[in-house]
Design a protein around this motif. Structure first.
Motif, PDB file in Angstrom:
ATOM      1  N   ASP A  28      -2.526   0.849  -8.905  1.00 48.93           N
ATOM      2  CA  ASP A  28      -1.717   1.129  -7.718  1.00 48.93           C
ATOM      3  C   ASP A  28      -0.586   0.094  -7.665  1.00 48.93           C
ATOM      4  OD1 ASP A  28      -2.790  -1.246  -6.681  1.00 48.93           O
ATOM      5  OD2 ASP A  28      -4.117  -0.231  -5.273  1.00 48.93           O
ATOM      6  N   GLN A  29       0.170   0.080  -6.586  1.00 49.26           N
ATOM      7  CA  GLN A  29       1.323  -0.821  -6.495  1.00 49.26           C
ATOM      8  C   GLN A  29       0.923  -2.291  -6.428  1.00 49.26           C
ATOM      9  OE1 GLN A  29       3.676   0.697  -3.262  1.00 49.26           O
ATOM     10  NE2 GLN A  29       4.325   2.487  -4.436  1.00 49.26           N
ATOM     11  N   LYS A  30      -0.312  -2.577  -6.036  1.00 53.33           N
ATOM     12  CA  LYS A  30      -0.794  -3.961  -5.978  1.00 53.33           C
ATOM     13  C   LYS A  30      -1.506  -4.371  -7.269  1.00 53.33           C
ATOM     14  CE  LYS A  30      -1.307  -4.020  -0.987  1.00 53.33           C
ATOM     15  NZ  LYS A  30      -2.228  -4.233   0.128  1.00 53.33           N
TER      16      LYS A  30
END
Length: 140
Positions: A28-30
């Motif tokens: 994911d974006q993290k």
């Protein structure tokens, strides 16, 4: 694993960040894995059965039982009086006669089933069980 369950990011795919099949991102974006899974390797579970003399003896049940079954099969041209266990099934004893199953092999059956828990594929569940054939039926 891939968010769509297409593949697991294990060797040799451990460094991949995009699924080979659906092109979805691994993270994911993290930079957290989008989806994970649990793995319980079979080998350590089987090795544990040899950790005591009693359970190691139990693991030789098939080896002790098969000679009588093979003898009956050979004397009766492939007929078995009754089938009370997997051992008496023709696929099993034929594999033993052909040498595909040997005394020192460990025989297991994998049984699995899946269920979609909600109509819109919001969740699914896979259940599986390994059945250890080397021990007596009452201990499986």
């Amino acid at each position: 694993m891939c968010s769509e369950s297409c593949m697991a990011y294990t060797s040799p795919k451990a460094s991949k960040e995009i699924c080979n099949h659906c092109s979805s991102s691994r993270y994911d974006q993290k930079k957290r894995a989008v989806r994970t899974y649990y793995m319980f390797p079979l080998a350590p579970q089987l090795l544990a059965h040899y950790s005591s003399s009693e359970s190691a003896h139990d693991m030789r049940h098939r080896q002790r039982r098969m000679p009588a079954i093979i003898d009956q099969v050979l004397r009766s041209n492939g007929n078995v009086d009754h089938i009370s266990d997997v051992y008496e099934g023709s696929d099993f004893w034929e594999a033993c006669l052909q040498g595909r199953i040997k005394d020192d092999d460990i025989c297991v059956i994998l049984s699995m089933d899946g269920a979609q828990l909600f109509a819109h594929k919001a969740s699914n569940c896979w259940i599986y069980i390994w059945i250890l054939l080397d021990v007596a039926p009452e201990k499986r």
